[in-house]
Write a protein that holds these residues in place. Structure first.
Motif, PDB file in Angstrom:
ATOM      1  N   VAL A 284       0.843  -1.201   0.000  1.00  0.00           N
ATOM      2  CA  VAL A 284       0.000   0.000   0.000  1.00  0.00           C
ATOM      3  C   VAL A 284       0.872   1.243   0.000  1.00  0.00           C
ATOM      4  O   VAL A 284       0.652   2.188  -0.772  1.00  0.00           O
ATOM      5  CB  VAL A 284      -0.946  -0.009   1.215  1.00  0.00           C
ATOM      6  N   TRP A 285       1.868   1.261   0.872  1.00  0.00           N
ATOM      7  CA  TRP A 285       2.756   2.420   0.990  1.00  0.00           C
ATOM      8  C   TRP A 285       3.507   2.664  -0.320  1.00  0.00           C
ATOM      9  O   TRP A 285       3.650   3.797  -0.769  1.00  0.00           O
ATOM     10  CB  TRP A 285       3.750   2.193   2.127  1.00  0.00           C
ATOM     11  N   SER A 286       3.972   1.581  -0.934  1.00  0.00           N
ATOM     12  CA  SER A 286       4.754   1.713  -2.159  1.00  0.00           C
ATOM     13  C   SER A 286       3.891   2.099  -3.351  1.00  0.00           C
ATOM     14  O   SER A 286       4.177   3.079  -4.057  1.00  0.00           O
ATOM     15  CB  SER A 286       5.476   0.391  -2.448  1.00  0.00           C
ATOM     16  N   GLU A 287       2.822   1.348  -3.582  1.00  0.00           N
ATOM     17  CA  GLU A 287       2.032   1.521  -4.804  1.00  0.00           C
ATOM     18  C   GLU A 287       1.115   2.734  -4.758  1.00  0.00           C
ATOM     19  O   GLU A 287       1.057   3.528  -5.703  1.00  0.00           O
ATOM     20  CB  GLU A 287       1.216   0.257  -5.063  1.00  0.00           C
ATOM     21  N   TYR A 288       0.381   2.889  -3.670  1.00  0.00           N
ATOM     22  CA  TYR A 288      -0.653   3.917  -3.625  1.00  0.00           C
ATOM     23  C   TYR A 288      -0.161   5.258  -3.096  1.00  0.00           C
ATOM     24  O   TYR A 288      -0.678   6.303  -3.471  1.00  0.00           O
ATOM     25  CB  TYR A 288      -1.830   3.438  -2.782  1.00  0.00           C
ATOM     26  N   ILE A 289       0.838   5.227  -2.223  1.00  0.00           N
ATOM     27  CA  ILE A 289       1.303   6.478  -1.612  1.00  0.00           C
ATOM     28  C   ILE A 289       2.562   6.989  -2.316  1.00  0.00           C
ATOM     29  O   ILE A 289       2.572   8.082  -2.874  1.00  0.00           O
ATOM     30  CB  ILE A 289       1.561   6.296  -0.107  1.00  0.00           C
ATOM     31  N   ASP A 290       3.626   6.195  -2.337  1.00  0.00           N
ATOM     32  CA  ASP A 290       4.886   6.649  -2.946  1.00  0.00           C
ATOM     33  C   ASP A 290       4.778   6.810  -4.463  1.00  0.00           C
ATOM     34  O   ASP A 290       5.235   7.798  -5.026  1.00  0.00           O
ATOM     35  CB  ASP A 290       6.011   5.672  -2.609  1.00  0.00           C
ATOM     36  N   GLU A 291       4.161   5.828  -5.113  1.00  0.00           N
ATOM     37  CA  GLU A 291       4.084   5.853  -6.568  1.00  0.00           C
ATOM     38  C   GLU A 291       2.810   6.514  -7.079  1.00  0.00           C
ATOM     39  O   GLU A 291       2.716   6.846  -8.263  1.00  0.00           O
ATOM     40  CB  GLU A 291       4.191   4.431  -7.116  1.00  0.00           C
ATOM     41  N   GLY A 292       1.829   6.700  -6.196  1.00  0.00           N
ATOM     42  CA  GLY A 292       0.612   7.405  -6.573  1.00  0.00           C
ATOM     43  C   GLY A 292      -0.282   6.680  -7.553  1.00  0.00           C
ATOM     44  O   GLY A 292      -1.074   7.295  -8.270  1.00  0.00           O
ATOM     45  N   LYS A 293      -0.195   5.365  -7.595  1.00  0.00           N
ATOM     46  CA  LYS A 293      -1.079   4.604  -8.482  1.00  0.00           C
ATOM     47  C   LYS A 293      -2.504   4.633  -7.932  1.00  0.00           C
ATOM     48  O   LYS A 293      -2.721   4.639  -6.735  1.00  0.00           O
ATOM     49  CB  LYS A 293      -0.604   3.151  -8.595  1.00  0.00           C
ATOM     50  N   GLY A 294      -3.467   4.641  -8.816  1.00  0.00           N
ATOM     51  CA  GLY A 294      -4.865   4.660  -8.381  1.00  0.00           C
ATOM     52  C   GLY A 294      -5.279   3.338  -7.772  1.00  0.00           C
ATOM     53  O   GLY A 294      -4.815   2.268  -8.179  1.00  0.00           O
ATOM     54  N   CYS A 295      -6.166   3.407  -6.761  1.00  0.00           N
ATOM     55  CA  CYS A 295      -6.685   2.208  -6.121  1.00  0.00           C
ATOM     56  C   CYS A 295      -7.888   1.687  -6.899  1.00  0.00           C
ATOM     57  O   CYS A 295      -8.702   2.466  -7.386  1.00  0.00           O
ATOM     58  CB  CYS A 295      -7.140   2.514  -4.687  1.00  0.00           C
ATOM     59  N   LYS A 296      -8.007   0.390  -7.004  1.00  0.00           N
ATOM     60  CA  LYS A 296      -9.218  -0.186  -7.566  1.00  0.00           C
ATOM     61  C   LYS A 296     -10.359   0.078  -6.598  1.00  0.00           C
ATOM     62  O   LYS A 296     -10.212  -0.106  -5.394  1.00  0.00           O
ATOM     63  CB  LYS A 296      -9.052  -1.691  -7.785  1.00  0.00           C
ATOM     64  N   GLU A 297     -11.489   0.524  -7.121  1.00  0.00           N
ATOM     65  CA  GLU A 297     -12.613   0.836  -6.261  1.00  0.00           C
ATOM     66  C   GLU A 297     -13.520  -0.392  -6.135  1.00  0.00           C
ATOM     67  O   GLU A 297     -14.237  -0.751  -7.064  1.00  0.00           O
ATOM     68  CB  GLU A 297     -13.405   2.029  -6.815  1.00  0.00           C
ATOM     69  N   TRP A 298     -13.434  -1.044  -4.980  1.00  0.00           N
ATOM     70  CA  TRP A 298     -14.279  -2.207  -4.711  1.00  0.00           C
ATOM     71  C   TRP A 298     -15.639  -1.692  -4.244  1.00  0.00           C
ATOM     72  O   TRP A 298     -15.727  -0.981  -3.260  1.00  0.00           O
ATOM     73  CB  TRP A 298     -13.654  -3.065  -3.619  1.00  0.00           C
ATOM     74  N   THR A 299     -16.685  -2.040  -4.946  1.00  0.00           N
ATOM     75  CA  THR A 299     -18.004  -1.507  -4.600  1.00  0.00           C
ATOM     76  C   THR A 299     -19.041  -2.598  -4.400  1.00  0.00           C
ATOM     77  O   THR A 299     -19.684  -2.671  -3.357  1.00  0.00           O
ATOM     78  CB  THR A 299     -18.499  -0.536  -5.695  1.00  0.00           C
ATOM     79  N   GLU A 300     -19.203  -3.453  -5.394  1.00  0.00           N
ATOM     80  CA  GLU A 300     -20.251  -4.458  -5.323  1.00  0.00           C
ATOM     81  C   GLU A 300     -19.902  -5.542  -4.304  1.00  0.00           C
ATOM     82  O   GLU A 300     -18.755  -5.971  -4.205  1.00  0.00           O
ATOM     83  CB  GLU A 300     -20.472  -5.106  -6.692  1.00  0.00           C
ATOM     84  N   PRO A 301     -20.910  -6.016  -3.529  1.00  0.00           N
ATOM     85  CA  PRO A 301     -20.665  -7.077  -2.535  1.00  0.00           C
ATOM     86  C   PRO A 301     -20.056  -8.331  -3.141  1.00  0.00           C
ATOM     87  O   PRO A 301     -19.330  -9.058  -2.473  1.00  0.00           O
ATOM     88  CB  PRO A 301     -22.063  -7.341  -1.972  1.00  0.00           C
ATOM     89  N   THR A 302     -20.352  -8.601  -4.417  1.00  0.00           N
ATOM     90  CA  THR A 302     -19.819  -9.811  -5.056  1.00  0.00           C
ATOM     91  C   THR A 302     -18.406  -9.618  -5.577  1.00  0.00           C
ATOM     92  O   THR A 302     -17.793 -10.551  -6.077  1.00  0.00           O
ATOM     93  CB  THR A 302     -20.725 -10.228  -6.228  1.00  0.00           C
ATOM     94  N   ASP A 303     -17.883  -8.407  -5.465  1.00  0.00           N
ATOM     95  CA  ASP A 303     -16.584  -8.085  -6.051  1.00  0.00           C
ATOM     96  C   ASP A 303     -15.637  -7.465  -5.034  1.00  0.00           C
ATOM     97  O   ASP A 303     -14.804  -6.641  -5.365  1.00  0.00           O
ATOM     98  CB  ASP A 303     -16.779  -7.126  -7.244  1.00  0.00           C
ATOM     99  N   LEU A 304     -15.809  -7.840  -3.762  1.00  0.00           N
ATOM    100  CA  LEU A 304     -14.961  -7.284  -2.705  1.00  0.00           C
ATOM    101  C   LEU A 304     -13.652  -8.051  -2.625  1.00  0.00           C
ATOM    102  O   LEU A 304     -13.557  -9.194  -3.096  1.00  0.00           O
ATOM    103  CB  LEU A 304     -15.687  -7.356  -1.362  1.00  0.00           C
ATOM    104  N   PRO A 305     -12.615  -7.449  -2.028  1.00  0.00           N
ATOM    105  CA  PRO A 305     -11.347  -8.167  -1.875  1.00  0.00           C
ATOM    106  C   PRO A 305     -11.533  -9.475  -1.113  1.00  0.00           C
ATOM    107  O   PRO A 305     -12.406  -9.598  -0.255  1.00  0.00           O
ATOM    108  CB  PRO A 305     -10.486  -7.192  -1.076  1.00  0.00           C
TER     109      PRO A 305
END
Length: 239
Positions: A213-234
């Motif tokens: 998380v720290w590397s990809e989303y914060i340091d590198e600023g890559k966008g997060c996948k938006e998990w929304t639907e109950p059938t498509d959660l992590p």
């Protein structure tokens, strides 16, 4: 009652608030008072499985805001944890509706204001990103209730939310909830984990998803996948 209408209660009243109980697949199957949900059941060697969330809030410099839980906390008092961690409330339909990802985000907005004084319009629903779910179990300390010794434990499916602000974070710490806060960098994290008393869920997060998380989303600023639907959660990961 809506998230916006929720008014902070006393610690005793909060311990009586209803939180959602879930099955192994994270489907809500009922509710229990917060205190009751954390009672250690010697027959099953666990407390009741319930839904929770953990917020990781980063500042503009990429440092993570962590908190030391107050001595008054129900479980794991005076241990260091992530920015904010709590439960959706069963009595607030928006937090326990058909979209659990949205529900935990609404719960996070409520608790961030209550614990840290972060205004509800400072971090909005779209500012929180769901990056994972984990299930973990950990026994906590014993407390005395009605002159009887009671053992407590955590047994949660925990939604991990991240957010980052580009402007200074306005804080007004609730001392009933938080003993102190600190900002730590990624380089400081190993020494922090070695020297300080750490809550079990935060240590799980640090040892699993936090580096990525720290590397990809914060340091590198890559966008997060938006998990929304109950059938498509992590995927629910066992910790």
């Amino acid at each position: 009652m809506s998230t916006e209408e929720y008014k902070p209660a006393s610690q005793e009243e909060m311990n009586a608030e209803l939180i959602p109980l879930v099955d192994e697949n994270d489907h809500i199957i009922g509710s229990a008072a917060k205190m009751e949900a954390h009672y250690f059941n010697s027959e099953h060697e666990k407390s009741k499985l319930h839904r929770a969330f953990s917020v990781l809030l980063f500042d503009s410099n990429g440092k993570l805001l962590v908190q030391r839980r107050s001595a008054e906390k129900l479980t794991f008092p005076l241990l260091w944890a992530n920015t904010c961690c709590s439960h959706p409330l069963f009595s607030i339909p928006q937090e326990c509706g058909p979209n659990p990802a949205e529900g935990v985000k609404r719960a996070a907005i409520r608790r961030m204001k209550f614990e840290l004084g972060v205004p509800t319009d400072f971090l909005k629903l779209e500012d929180y990103h769901l990056v994972g779910r984990m299930r973990y179990y950990s026994p906590s300390f014993s407390i005395t209730v009605d002159e009887k010794k009671v053992n407590l434990a955590e047994n949660e499916i925990d939604y991990i939310l991240i957010a980052q602000t580009k402007v200074p974070i306005p804080l007004n710490i609730n001392k009933d909830e938080i003993a102190e806060v600190r900002y730590i960098s990624r380089e400081e994290l190993p020494a922090f984990l070695e020297k300080e008393p750490i809550s079990p869920w935060f240590r799980h997060i640090c040892n699993s998803m936090l580096p990525a998380v720290w590397s990809e989303y914060i340091d590198e600023g890559k966008g997060c996948k938006e998990w929304t639907e109950p059938t498509d959660l992590p995927e629910i990961k066992e910790m």
